[in-house]
Design an enzyme around this catalytic site. Structure first.
Site, PDB file in Angstrom:
ATOM      1  N   SER A 152       0.866  -1.193   0.000  1.00 30.52           N
ATOM      2  CA  SER A 152       0.000   0.000   0.000  1.00 30.52           C
ATOM      3  C   SER A 152       0.888   1.222   0.000  1.00 30.52           C
ATOM      4  CB  SER A 152      -0.867   0.005   1.275  1.00 30.52           C
ATOM      5  OG  SER A 152      -1.492   1.264   1.446  1.00 30.52           O
ATOM      6  N   TYR A 165      -1.692  -0.922  10.272  1.00 27.28           N
ATOM      7  CA  TYR A 165      -1.806  -1.204   8.833  1.00 27.28           C
ATOM      8  C   TYR A 165      -0.506  -0.822   8.117  1.00 27.28           C
ATOM      9  CZ  TYR A 165      -3.888  -1.050   4.120  1.00 27.28           C
ATOM     10  OH  TYR A 165      -4.170  -1.253   2.789  1.00 27.28           O
TER      11      TYR A 165
END
Ligand code: NDP
Length: 260
Positions: A152, A165
């Protein structure tokens, strides 16, 4: 003889988290390019719907209900998937979950552990089992294979209130680089994909937010949300022999967001 590296007939690919979102976008392009495809997800209903959609492209499709944070489940599912398709030429460790907090100070251990369990342990289990299969095949005289992880932008940009995350996404890039170096001798390559803002269930809240529409999406040079189909090309390229010398790389697919 024409150059047709993106004809994937005879190849088999596994996409974890392939029953919807970015993973389904990748699985669909792989199936449309002639590959046999396996998808894993923890929800059997999503799996069944995606399987039917992928089967419409004519190849073999395997869908398995697997929680990637469960080591034993991943070990068993990888063996069953290889058995069903005969081999795996590419494995895309894409399954992931979000998990933020109102602030870092308020981030609970439960959120931290769950996000790490799916996004980091899950990628570890999936890639380890994939490499085991590809190394064994190489030792039997048939080298090659492609391992991909979905990271990401959160790995390389500050993702406020998403420290767990972000840590997992940075972690999978580092894991991928180690895998790439260690397995090059077997013809196995590893790469990471870093999506920007993509319209999937994961970003439903942001898609519904007027502030997001006003302040973030206008900063995407492509002037739109990314779509799952935007990830088909990279999945096909990295599964194909066209990428046989391309390893250890990070592919940012974000409509230009991170360089604007
Ligand atoms: P979605 O929420 O649409 O899809 C997530 C997928 O992961 C589903 O197929 C889901 O299947 C699967 N999954 C989740 N938990 C598990 C589990 N424990 N075991 C097996 N499968 C699981 O999200 P996206 O498509 O957006 O996300 C895909 C990847 O892309 C993720 O790794 C995410 O972090 C990453 N990403 C997404 C971005 C975005 O903007 N959307 C941006 C950057 C990265 P099921 O529900 O059946 O378990």
């Amino acid at each position: 003889m024409a150059y047709q590296p993106f004809n994937l007939a005879g190849k088999a690919a596994l996409v974890t988290g392939g029953n919807r979102g970015i993973g389904l976008g990748m699985a669909e392009a792989l199936a449309q390019s002639g590959a046999d495809v396996a998808i894993w997800g923890s929800n059997p209903t999503y799996n069944a719907t995606a399987k039917a959609r992928l089967e419409a492209h004519g190849g073999r499709v395997v869908a398995k209900t697997v929680d990637v944070s469960d080591e034993a489940a991943v070990v068993a599912a990888m063996a069953e998937t290889v058995e069903a398709l005969g081999r795996l030429d590419s494995v895309i460790a894409n399954a992931g979950i979000g998990g933020g907090a109102p602030s870092f100070s308020e981030m609970s251990v439960a959120v931290w552990r769950r996000v790490l369990a799916v996004n980091l342990d899950g990628v570890f289990f999936t890639c380890r089992e994939a490499c085991k299969h590809m190394v064994a095949r190489a030792k039997a005289g048939d080298p090659g294979g492609s391992v991909m992880v979905t990271a990401s932008l959160a790995a390389i940009e500050g993702a406020a209130r998403n420290e767990a995350y972000a840590a997992t996404k940075g972690g999978v890039i580092s894991m991928m680089r180690a895998i790439a170096v260690e397995h090059a001798r077997y013809g196995v390559r590893a790469n990471a994909i870093l999506p920007g803002w993509i319209a999937t269930d994961m970003t439903a809240g942001a898609q519904a937010s007027p502030a997001f529409a006003e302040k973030v999406i206008p900063r995407v040079p492509a002037r739109r949300w990314g779509e799952p189909a935007d990830f088909g090309g990279i999945a096909v390229y990295l599964t194909s022999d066209a990428s046989s010398y391309h390893s250890g790389d990070t592919f940012v697919i974000d409509g230009g967001y991170s360089i604007f």
